[in-house]
Write a protein that holds these residues in place. Structure first.
Motif, PDB file in Angstrom:
ATOM      1  N   ARG A  69      37.796  55.702  62.196  1.00 25.66           N
ATOM      2  CA  ARG A  69      37.255  54.604  61.401  1.00 25.66           C
ATOM      3  C   ARG A  69      37.966  53.285  61.669  1.00 25.66           C
ATOM      4  NH1 ARG A  69      34.707  56.810  56.774  1.00 25.66           N
ATOM      5  NH2 ARG A  69      33.411  58.537  57.519  1.00 25.66           N
ATOM      6  N   LEU A  70      39.197  53.336  62.189  1.00 30.17           N
ATOM      7  CA  LEU A  70      39.986  52.114  62.330  1.00 30.17           C
ATOM      8  C   LEU A  70      40.262  51.712  63.778  1.00 30.17           C
ATOM      9  CD1 LEU A  70      42.503  52.530  59.371  1.00 30.17           C
ATOM     10  CD2 LEU A  70      40.498  51.042  59.492  1.00 30.17           C
ATOM     11  N   THR A  71      39.750  52.471  64.737  1.00 36.34           N
ATOM     12  CA  THR A  71      39.877  52.097  66.142  1.00 36.34           C
ATOM     13  C   THR A  71      38.513  52.204  66.815  1.00 36.34           C
ATOM     14  OG1 THR A  71      40.488  54.343  66.860  1.00 36.34           O
ATOM     15  CG2 THR A  71      42.278  52.851  66.261  1.00 36.34           C
ATOM     16  N   ALA A  86      42.328  51.399  73.090  1.00 36.62           N
ATOM     17  CA  ALA A  86      41.358  51.045  72.058  1.00 36.62           C
ATOM     18  C   ALA A  86      41.772  49.725  71.425  1.00 36.62           C
ATOM     19  CB  ALA A  86      41.270  52.138  70.991  1.00 36.62           C
ATOM     20  N   VAL A  87      40.877  49.177  70.613  1.00 36.50           N
ATOM     21  CA  VAL A  87      41.210  47.986  69.845  1.00 36.50           C
ATOM     22  C   VAL A  87      40.963  48.240  68.368  1.00 36.50           C
ATOM     23  CG1 VAL A  87      40.826  46.335  71.700  1.00 36.50           C
ATOM     24  CG2 VAL A  87      38.907  47.001  70.251  1.00 36.50           C
ATOM     25  N   ASP A 122      53.650  46.361  63.426  1.00 33.53           N
ATOM     26  CA  ASP A 122      53.674  47.741  62.945  1.00 33.53           C
ATOM     27  C   ASP A 122      53.556  47.835  61.425  1.00 33.53           C
ATOM     28  OD1 ASP A 122      56.457  46.636  63.633  1.00 33.53           O
ATOM     29  OD2 ASP A 122      56.965  48.214  62.190  1.00 33.53           O
ATOM     30  N   GLU A 123      54.205  46.924  60.696  1.00 42.00           N
ATOM     31  CA  GLU A 123      54.172  47.018  59.235  1.00 42.00           C
ATOM     32  C   GLU A 123      52.778  46.738  58.685  1.00 42.00           C
ATOM     33  OE1 GLU A 123      57.210  44.643  57.470  1.00 42.00           O
ATOM     34  OE2 GLU A 123      58.868  45.797  58.360  1.00 42.00           O
ATOM     35  N   GLU A 124      52.122  45.685  59.181  1.00 37.37           N
ATOM     36  CA  GLU A 124      50.782  45.374  58.682  1.00 37.37           C
ATOM     37  C   GLU A 124      49.770  46.427  59.129  1.00 37.37           C
ATOM     38  OE1 GLU A 124      48.903  41.936  61.284  1.00 37.37           O
ATOM     39  OE2 GLU A 124      51.043  41.549  60.974  1.00 37.37           O
ATOM     40  N   THR A 125      49.980  46.992  60.319  1.00 34.88           N
ATOM     41  CA  THR A 125      49.081  48.048  60.790  1.00 34.88           C
ATOM     42  C   THR A 125      49.258  49.304  59.941  1.00 34.88           C
ATOM     43  OG1 THR A 125      49.184  47.173  63.039  1.00 34.88           O
ATOM     44  CG2 THR A 125      48.394  49.426  62.772  1.00 34.88           C
ATOM     45  N   HIS A 126      50.493  49.657  59.660  1.00 33.07           N
ATOM     46  CA  HIS A 126      50.774  50.806  58.792  1.00 33.07           C
ATOM     47  C   HIS A 126      50.118  50.613  57.431  1.00 33.07           C
ATOM     48  CE1 HIS A 126      53.525  53.019  55.926  1.00 33.07           C
ATOM     49  NE2 HIS A 126      53.117  53.990  56.720  1.00 33.07           N
ATOM     50  N   GLU A 127      50.240  49.426  56.882  1.00 31.18           N
ATOM     51  CA  GLU A 127      49.632  49.119  55.580  1.00 31.18           C
ATOM     52  C   GLU A 127      48.110  49.210  55.645  1.00 31.18           C
ATOM     53  OE1 GLU A 127      49.416  45.358  52.436  1.00 31.18           O
ATOM     54  OE2 GLU A 127      51.094  45.516  53.846  1.00 31.18           O
ATOM     55  N   ARG A 128      47.526  48.760  56.748  1.00 35.51           N
ATOM     56  CA  ARG A 128      46.072  48.844  56.920  1.00 35.51           C
ATOM     57  C   ARG A 128      45.606  50.297  56.893  1.00 35.51           C
ATOM     58  NH1 ARG A 128      41.907  45.713  58.929  1.00 35.51           N
ATOM     59  NH2 ARG A 128      40.337  46.738  60.239  1.00 35.51           N
ATOM     60  N   TRP A 129      46.331  51.158  57.588  1.00 25.98           N
ATOM     61  CA  TRP A 129      45.983  52.588  57.612  1.00 25.98           C
ATOM     62  C   TRP A 129      46.127  53.213  56.220  1.00 25.98           C
ATOM     63  CZ3 TRP A 129      45.022  50.856  62.165  1.00 25.98           C
ATOM     64  CH2 TRP A 129      44.459  51.650  63.158  1.00 25.98           C
ATOM     65  N   ILE A 130      47.202  52.877  55.538  1.00 30.20           N
ATOM     66  CA  ILE A 130      47.428  53.425  54.195  1.00 30.20           C
ATOM     67  C   ILE A 130      46.338  52.967  53.235  1.00 30.20           C
ATOM     68  CG2 ILE A 130      48.955  53.325  52.181  1.00 30.20           C
ATOM     69  CD1 ILE A 130      50.052  55.163  54.291  1.00 30.20           C
ATOM     70  N   ASP A 131      46.007  51.687  53.270  1.00 30.59           N
ATOM     71  CA  ASP A 131      44.981  51.142  52.370  1.00 30.59           C
ATOM     72  C   ASP A 131      43.631  51.814  52.605  1.00 30.59           C
ATOM     73  OD1 ASP A 131      46.853  49.466  51.275  1.00 30.59           O
ATOM     74  OD2 ASP A 131      46.175  47.667  52.339  1.00 30.59           O
ATOM     75  N   TYR A 132      43.260  51.972  53.865  1.00 28.68           N
ATOM     76  CA  TYR A 132      41.960  52.583  54.176  1.00 28.68           C
ATOM     77  C   TYR A 132      41.950  54.048  53.763  1.00 28.68           C
ATOM     78  CZ  TYR A 132      37.556  53.354  56.600  1.00 28.68           C
ATOM     79  OH  TYR A 132      36.244  53.655  56.885  1.00 28.68           O
TER      80      TYR A 132
END
Length: 365
Positions: A69-71, A86-87, A122-132
């Motif tokens: 869902r995120l890539t 991937a992007v 890495d921190e904002e990406t980690h947060e994005r995964w957690i939020d989703y």
């Protein structure tokens, strides 16, 4: 805020490295010279410390769903030991970041992934995964392990021989974008036949505390981010924050020339927008070019047509050590994107004749 440092910062300093800030990290930009390091990778082999790259670990019953869902690519195609480029895109299909995703061995019978966001994200990406994950009630564990792993890239035509000489397992059996756990000096390293130079090579992910032991196994030219940049430009590879930027240079994968990362037969954030973008066609495209006149293109320089009308901007540029010509990347309207098209690049206030060239600029693996 103080800069983050790689685990071998002191070792690199003793070796005489020069340092630069990159993505919030204090990283070696060169050890001897960019020219010497570049040539070592093109002609033989060099080693890069790329421990500034992020490391996000995802596992659990819904790990595949979360990654999908995120890539933008199709992670369901990955078997254990496979990887893919991937992007990450927003709802409008604009690139947030690019990444490499590795399918690790299952943990507790659950699919497991490690993906590598760019330095400082890495921190904002980690947060994005957690939020989703939380929003859609998915069962997956997401850990930011950037501070737990060192990452080294051994690159060049002699890389396979060098890595094979120190690994207990037969790493030369790996194809491009395949990976395995290999033991080096008694330490297990995730070993992938990937890279960012256009040459054959391997990227090793090892425990942070064992970084010096792994690094010391490779007797070859140490290389900094300066050579990494000239090598990747020759190979036509993108640099996040420069060839695309979510805020200052928003681009779709189709504009950036990496539409191959988009699997429209999957569901991911930005998929519908990208379906429309593909149907409509890109109004601007990232192209390679070579200066015909004397000069060196740099990030931010204007690109004009032959009537001196500004039509685009240089995103990356250098004097290529391999082809001994000034080369670069930049966005231009699609009608100017055909190889052979004559352009101009404004270098220090003077227009320099340029020609659109296909990328990569060199033969790559």
């Amino acid at each position: 805020m103080p800069l983050q440092t790689p685990p071998l910062r002191g070792i690199h300093d003793e070796r005489g490295a020069k340092f630069t800030e990159f993505g919030g990290w204090d990283m070696p930009v060169e050890f001897d010279s960019i020219q010497a390091e570049h040539e070592a990778v093109r002609d033989a082999v060099g080693i890069f410390d790329v421990s500034h790259m992020g490391q996000i670990h995802v596992t659990g019953p819904d790990a595949t769903t979360l990654m999908q869902r995120l890539t933008s690519n199709d992670v369901t195609r990955l078997d254990v030991g496979d990887s893919q480029y991937a992007v990450l895109t927003d709802e409008e299909g604009i690139i947030i970041d690019d990444t490499v995703i590795y399918r690790l061995p299952d943990e507790d019978d659950d699919p497991t992934y490690l993906f590598v966001p760019n330095a400082g994200t890495d921190e904002e990406t980690h947060e994005r995964w957690i939020d989703y994950r939380n929003e859609f009630d998915l069962e997956a564990t997401v850990d930011n392990r950037t501070d737990e792993y060192a990452m080294f890239a051994i690159q060049g035509p002699d890389a396979a021989e060098l890595v094979a000489a120190v690994a207990d397992e037969s790493v030369t059996d790996l194809n491009r974008f395949q990976a395995m756990t290999a033991t080096i000096d008694g330490i297990e390293c995730w070993t992938a036949r990937t890279g960012y130079t256009g040459e054959d090579g391997f990227e090793l992910i090892a425990p942070w505390e064992d970084a010096e032991r792994i690094w010391s196994q490779f007797e070859c030219q140490p290389c900094g981010l300066g050579a990494r940049d000239t090598l990747r430009i020759e190979a036509g590879l993108l640099l996040a924050g420069q060839d695309f930027d979510h805020e200052s240079n928003p681009r779709t994968p189709y504009e950036a020339g990496i539409g191959f990362t988009v699997a429209l037969d999957t569901e991911f954030v930005g998929r519908d927008a990208l379906d429309r973008a593909r149907e409509d066609g890109a109004e601007e495209e990232l192209v390679g070019f070579q200066l015909i006149d004397r000069g060196v293109p740099r990030h931010g320089y204007d690109i004009t047509n032959t009537d001196d009308r500004v039509i685009g901007t240089v995103t990356s540029g250098t004097m290529s050590p391999t082809v001994d010509q000034p080369i670069g990347l930049g966005y231009v309207p699609s009608e100017y994107a055909e190889p052979g098209t004559t352009l101009q690049v404004v270098v220090r206030g003077r227009s320099k004749k340029a020609r659109v060239e296909p990328t990569p600029f060199i033969d790559t693996v």
